[in-house]
Write a protein that holds these residues in place. Structure first.
Motif, short mmCIF file in Angstrom:
data_model
loop_
_atom_site.label_atom_id
_atom_site.label_comp_id
_atom_site.label_asym_id
_atom_site.label_seq_id
_atom_site.Cartn_x
_atom_site.Cartn_y
_atom_site.Cartn_z
N SER A 169 31.09 13.14 3.54
CA SER A 169 30.87 12.13 2.51
C SER A 169 29.42 12.15 2.03
N ILE A 170 28.50 12.19 2.96
CA ILE A 170 27.08 12.21 2.60
C ILE A 170 26.75 13.51 1.88
N TRP A 171 27.36 14.63 2.30
CA TRP A 171 27.07 15.93 1.69
C TRP A 171 27.46 15.93 0.21
N PHE A 172 28.65 15.43 -0.11
CA PHE A 172 29.08 15.43 -1.51
C PHE A 172 28.25 14.46 -2.35
N LEU A 173 27.90 13.30 -1.80
CA LEU A 173 27.04 12.37 -2.54
C LEU A 173 25.68 12.99 -2.80
N THR A 174 25.13 13.66 -1.81
CA THR A 174 23.84 14.31 -1.97
C THR A 174 23.92 15.46 -2.97
N LEU A 175 25.01 16.20 -2.96
CA LEU A 175 25.19 17.30 -3.91
C LEU A 175 25.14 16.78 -5.35
N PHE A 176 25.80 15.67 -5.62
CA PHE A 176 25.80 15.13 -6.97
C PHE A 176 24.43 14.62 -7.38
N VAL A 177 23.59 14.26 -6.41
CA VAL A 177 22.22 13.84 -6.72
C VAL A 177 21.34 15.06 -6.95
N VAL A 178 21.55 16.13 -6.18
CA VAL A 178 20.69 17.32 -6.25
C VAL A 178 21.02 18.20 -7.47
N LEU A 179 22.25 18.23 -7.91
CA LEU A 179 22.65 19.14 -8.99
C LEU A 179 21.79 19.05 -10.25
N ALA B 280 21.27 27.63 -9.95
CA ALA B 280 20.96 28.28 -8.67
C ALA B 280 21.78 27.62 -7.58
N TRP B 281 23.05 28.02 -7.46
CA TRP B 281 23.97 27.38 -6.52
C TRP B 281 23.51 27.48 -5.08
N ARG B 282 23.11 28.66 -4.67
CA ARG B 282 22.76 28.86 -3.26
C ARG B 282 21.60 27.96 -2.85
N ARG B 283 20.57 27.89 -3.68
CA ARG B 283 19.41 27.05 -3.37
C ARG B 283 19.79 25.58 -3.34
N LYS B 284 20.62 25.15 -4.28
CA LYS B 284 21.03 23.74 -4.33
C LYS B 284 21.92 23.38 -3.14
N LEU B 285 22.77 24.30 -2.71
CA LEU B 285 23.62 24.03 -1.56
C LEU B 285 22.81 23.96 -0.26
N VAL B 286 21.80 24.80 -0.15
CA VAL B 286 20.94 24.77 1.04
C VAL B 286 20.14 23.47 1.08
N ILE B 287 19.57 23.07 -0.07
CA ILE B 287 18.83 21.82 -0.14
C ILE B 287 19.74 20.64 0.20
N THR B 288 20.95 20.66 -0.35
CA THR B 288 21.91 19.59 -0.09
C THR B 288 22.23 19.50 1.40
N THR B 289 22.44 20.63 2.03
CA THR B 289 22.78 20.64 3.46
C THR B 289 21.61 20.15 4.31
N LEU B 290 20.40 20.54 3.97
CA LEU B 290 19.23 20.10 4.75
C LEU B 290 19.00 18.60 4.60
N VAL B 291 19.09 18.09 3.38
CA VAL B 291 18.90 16.66 3.17
C VAL B 291 20.01 15.87 3.85
N THR B 292 21.25 16.36 3.75
CA THR B 292 22.37 15.68 4.37
C THR B 292 22.23 15.65 5.88
N THR B 293 21.77 16.73 6.46
CA THR B 293 21.59 16.78 7.91
C THR B 293 20.57 15.73 8.37
N ILE C 77 19.74 12.88 6.75
CA ILE C 77 20.33 11.54 6.55
C ILE C 77 21.38 11.27 7.61
N TRP C 78 22.24 12.25 7.87
CA TRP C 78 23.30 12.08 8.86
C TRP C 78 22.70 11.86 10.25
N GLY C 79 21.62 12.57 10.56
CA GLY C 79 20.98 12.41 11.86
C GLY C 79 20.46 11.00 12.07
N VAL C 80 19.86 10.42 11.04
CA VAL C 80 19.36 9.04 11.15
C VAL C 80 20.51 8.07 11.33
#
Length: 89
Positions: A12-22, A48-61, A63-66
């Motif tokens: 859930s957090i990953w998809f929300l973050t993706l829509f913010v990062v796109l 730049a899909w690959r870069r945006k997906l990596v950024i999304t995953t790092l930010v999500t990780t 947020i999810w960790g907190v």
């Protein structure tokens, strides 16, 4: 939080973050100066899909960790959440 809850929370957090990062760093075809025939000038020129997906995953990780730390550390429990309506009354 069990394994399934953690996975659902992460997704859930990953998809929300993706829509913010796109939209960040987005250039339209009009800005790039090369409009493909049959497309709108405001369509993305190169995403730049690959870069945006990596950024999304790092930010999500992060947020999810907190959130997982707060939930698993019992800083906020279900009882605390059920008592929130008493603050309004």
């Amino acid at each position: 939080m069990n394994l399934t809850g953690g996975i659902v929370l992460f997704a859930s957090i990953w998809f929300l973050t993706l829509f913010v990062v796109l939209p960040f760093g987005q250039r339209s075809q009009a800005d790039a100066g090369s409009i493909v025939a049959g497309t709108h000038a405001g369509a993305p020129s190169d995403l730049a899909w690959r870069r945006k997906l990596v950024i999304t995953t790092l930010v999500t990780t992060a947020i999810w960790g907190v959130i997982a730390f707060v939930i698993l550390g019992d800083y906020i429990t279900r009882d605390d959440i059920s008592q929130l309506d008493h603050l309004i009354r």
